[in-house]
Design a protein around this motif. Structure first.
Motif, mmCIF file in Angstrom:
data_model
loop_
_atom_site.group_PDB
_atom_site.id
_atom_site.type_symbol
_atom_site.label_atom_id
_atom_site.label_comp_id
_atom_site.label_asym_id
_atom_site.label_seq_id
_atom_site.Cartn_x
_atom_site.Cartn_y
_atom_site.Cartn_z
ATOM 1 N N MET A 187 -11.412 38.928 -1.678
ATOM 2 C CA MET A 187 -11.870 39.610 -0.483
ATOM 3 C C MET A 187 -11.931 38.612 0.665
ATOM 4 S SD MET A 187 -15.260 41.815 -0.084
ATOM 5 C CE MET A 187 -15.821 42.347 1.477
ATOM 6 N N ARG A 188 -11.374 39.009 1.800
ATOM 7 C CA ARG A 188 -11.350 38.110 2.948
ATOM 8 C C ARG A 188 -12.658 38.176 3.724
ATOM 9 N NH1 ARG A 188 -5.770 39.278 5.908
ATOM 10 N NH2 ARG A 188 -7.052 40.948 6.705
ATOM 11 N N ASP A 189 -12.963 37.092 4.413
ATOM 12 C CA ASP A 189 -14.150 37.032 5.253
ATOM 13 C C ASP A 189 -13.944 37.972 6.443
ATOM 14 O OD1 ASP A 189 -16.451 36.331 6.519
ATOM 15 O OD2 ASP A 189 -15.785 34.340 7.122
ATOM 16 N N PRO A 190 -14.922 38.851 6.783
ATOM 17 C CA PRO A 190 -14.719 39.784 7.890
ATOM 18 C C PRO A 190 -14.506 39.087 9.227
ATOM 19 C CG PRO A 190 -16.877 40.114 6.871
ATOM 20 C CD PRO A 190 -16.170 39.061 6.089
ATOM 21 N N LEU A 191 -15.084 37.917 9.405
ATOM 22 C CA LEU A 191 -14.903 37.191 10.656
ATOM 23 C C LEU A 191 -13.445 36.803 10.832
ATOM 24 C CD1 LEU A 191 -16.415 35.922 13.061
ATOM 25 C CD2 LEU A 191 -16.560 33.846 11.746
ATOM 26 N N ILE A 192 -12.818 36.352 9.764
ATOM 27 C CA ILE A 192 -11.418 35.972 9.831
ATOM 28 C C ILE A 192 -10.531 37.213 9.848
ATOM 29 C CG2 ILE A 192 -9.605 34.642 8.668
ATOM 30 C CD1 ILE A 192 -11.956 32.998 9.836
ATOM 31 N N HIS A 193 -10.949 38.262 9.161
ATOM 32 C CA HIS A 193 -10.161 39.495 9.089
ATOM 33 C C HIS A 193 -9.966 40.112 10.472
ATOM 34 C CE1 HIS A 193 -8.617 43.303 7.672
ATOM 35 N NE2 HIS A 193 -9.577 43.921 8.319
ATOM 36 N N HIS A 194 -11.017 40.109 11.325
ATOM 37 C CA HIS A 194 -10.932 40.730 12.642
ATOM 38 C C HIS A 194 -10.436 39.766 13.714
ATOM 39 C CE1 HIS A 194 -12.673 44.492 11.417
ATOM 40 N NE2 HIS A 194 -13.645 43.853 10.806
ATOM 41 N N ALA A 195 -10.193 38.513 13.381
ATOM 42 C CA ALA A 195 -9.773 37.527 14.368
ATOM 43 C C ALA A 195 -8.482 37.893 15.083
ATOM 44 C CB ALA A 195 -9.661 36.151 13.714
ATOM 45 N N PRO A 196 -7.464 38.438 14.414
ATOM 46 C CA PRO A 196 -6.233 38.759 15.142
ATOM 47 C C PRO A 196 -6.395 39.866 16.177
ATOM 48 C CG PRO A 196 -5.818 38.679 12.790
ATOM 49 C CD PRO A 196 -7.295 38.604 12.978
ATOM 50 N N HIS A 197 -7.461 40.641 16.125
ATOM 51 C CA HIS A 197 -7.662 41.754 17.042
ATOM 52 C C HIS A 197 -8.411 41.345 18.305
ATOM 53 C CE1 HIS A 197 -6.165 44.197 13.822
ATOM 54 N NE2 HIS A 197 -7.098 43.732 13.020
ATOM 55 N N ARG A 198 -8.606 40.086 18.509
ATOM 56 C CA ARG A 198 -9.347 39.599 19.666
ATOM 57 C C ARG A 198 -8.384 39.111 20.737
ATOM 58 N NH1 ARG A 198 -13.188 40.483 17.107
ATOM 59 N NH2 ARG A 198 -14.712 39.353 15.982
ATOM 60 N N PRO A 199 -8.724 39.360 22.011
ATOM 61 C CA PRO A 199 -7.899 38.782 23.067
ATOM 62 C C PRO A 199 -8.204 37.287 23.191
ATOM 63 C CG PRO A 199 -9.716 40.000 24.020
ATOM 64 C CD PRO A 199 -9.783 40.211 22.521
ATOM 65 N N GLY B 236 -7.722 33.886 27.207
ATOM 66 C CA GLY B 236 -8.558 32.992 27.985
ATOM 67 C C GLY B 236 -9.024 31.773 27.229
ATOM 68 N N THR B 237 -8.426 31.502 26.088
ATOM 69 C CA THR B 237 -8.839 30.368 25.276
ATOM 70 C C THR B 237 -8.452 29.065 25.967
ATOM 71 O OG1 THR B 237 -8.448 31.665 23.311
ATOM 72 C CG2 THR B 237 -8.686 29.315 22.997
ATOM 73 N N PRO B 238 -9.399 28.174 26.170
ATOM 74 C CA PRO B 238 -9.074 26.914 26.842
ATOM 75 C C PRO B 238 -8.294 25.974 25.931
ATOM 76 C CG PRO B 238 -11.351 26.908 26.151
ATOM 77 C CD PRO B 238 -10.807 28.285 25.841
ATOM 78 N N GLN B 239 -7.656 24.993 26.542
ATOM 79 C CA GLN B 239 -6.972 23.950 25.788
ATOM 80 C C GLN B 239 -8.014 22.916 25.370
ATOM 81 O OE1 GLN B 239 -3.749 24.092 24.976
ATOM 82 N NE2 GLN B 239 -3.734 26.098 25.969
ATOM 83 N N ARG C 233 -15.369 23.148 18.010
ATOM 84 C CA ARG C 233 -16.547 23.645 17.292
ATOM 85 C C ARG C 233 -17.453 24.451 18.208
ATOM 86 N NH1 ARG C 233 -16.426 18.355 15.005
ATOM 87 N NH2 ARG C 233 -18.036 17.745 16.466
ATOM 88 N N THR C 234 -17.612 24.008 19.448
ATOM 89 C CA THR C 234 -18.449 24.738 20.399
ATOM 90 C C THR C 234 -17.847 26.102 20.690
ATOM 91 O OG1 THR C 234 -19.143 22.664 21.408
ATOM 92 C CG2 THR C 234 -19.498 24.658 22.679
ATOM 93 N N TRP C 235 -16.550 26.155 20.939
ATOM 94 C CA TRP C 235 -15.893 27.422 21.222
ATOM 95 C C TRP C 235 -15.985 28.371 20.031
ATOM 96 C CZ3 TRP C 235 -14.359 29.648 25.537
ATOM 97 C CH2 TRP C 235 -13.545 30.754 25.456
ATOM 98 N N LEU C 236 -15.750 27.881 18.847
ATOM 99 C CA LEU C 236 -15.822 28.738 17.670
ATOM 100 C C LEU C 236 -17.244 29.215 17.391
ATOM 101 C CD1 LEU C 236 -13.308 27.019 15.243
ATOM 102 C CD2 LEU C 236 -13.047 29.185 16.448
ATOM 103 N N THR C 237 -18.226 28.370 17.678
ATOM 104 C CA THR C 237 -19.615 28.782 17.511
ATOM 105 C C THR C 237 -19.965 29.916 18.470
ATOM 106 O OG1 THR C 237 -20.238 26.570 16.803
ATOM 107 C CG2 THR C 237 -22.004 27.993 17.580
ATOM 108 N N LEU C 238 -19.568 29.784 19.728
ATOM 109 C CA LEU C 238 -19.821 30.848 20.701
ATOM 110 C C LEU C 238 -19.068 32.127 20.326
ATOM 111 C CD1 LEU C 238 -19.694 28.824 24.022
ATOM 112 C CD2 LEU C 238 -21.701 29.813 22.920
ATOM 113 N N TRP C 239 -17.856 31.984 19.838
ATOM 114 C CA TRP C 239 -17.068 33.129 19.412
ATOM 115 C C TRP C 239 -17.753 33.848 18.245
ATOM 116 C CZ3 TRP C 239 -14.338 34.158 14.849
ATOM 117 C CH2 TRP C 239 -13.431 35.219 14.926
#
Length: 103
Positions: free
Chosen positions: A1-13, A16-19, A27-33
């Motif tokens: 069974m996949r983690d739901p956080l990773i499962h829904h990741a492709p459906h996110r815009p 606007g992701t910074p370089q 880590r900060t960006w992923l924590t906020l996400w």
């Protein structure tokens, strides 16, 4: 069974992701996400049974992008929701649950 956080990741815009330059920014960006995702899922669970199982795009369309008019009078803010809006019950249930009197 996949983690739901990773499962829904492709459906996110992610347009606007910074370089990122170092691991701390990543880590900060992923924590906020992850915090945003978890708060949105919790809001969906509080709103209704339908929204508890809905995708994040549906939650954004139904509960976050609210077509309301904001009225201010006597230091009070009032939201005027559209007449016969299909998600009015779910949104008001979420609002009343979150902003209810202290228990």
């Amino acid at each position: 069974m996949r983690d739901p956080l990773i499962h829904h990741a492709p459906h996110r815009p992610m347009s606007g992701t910074p370089q990122f330059r170092d691991g701390l920014q990543v880590r900060t960006w992923l924590t906020l996400w992850a915090m945003t995702y978890n708060l949105l899922r919790a809001a969906g669970s509080l709103a209704s049974a339908f929204h508890a199982k809905a995708t994040t795009a549906t939650l954004r369309a139904h509960l976050i992008q609210v077509p309301a008019c904001i009225a201010r009078s006597a230091r009070r803010v009032t939201l005027h929701l559209p007449y016969n809006w299909p998600w009015q019950y779910a949104w008001t249930h979420l609002f009343d649950t979150v902003h209810g009197p202290p228990g």
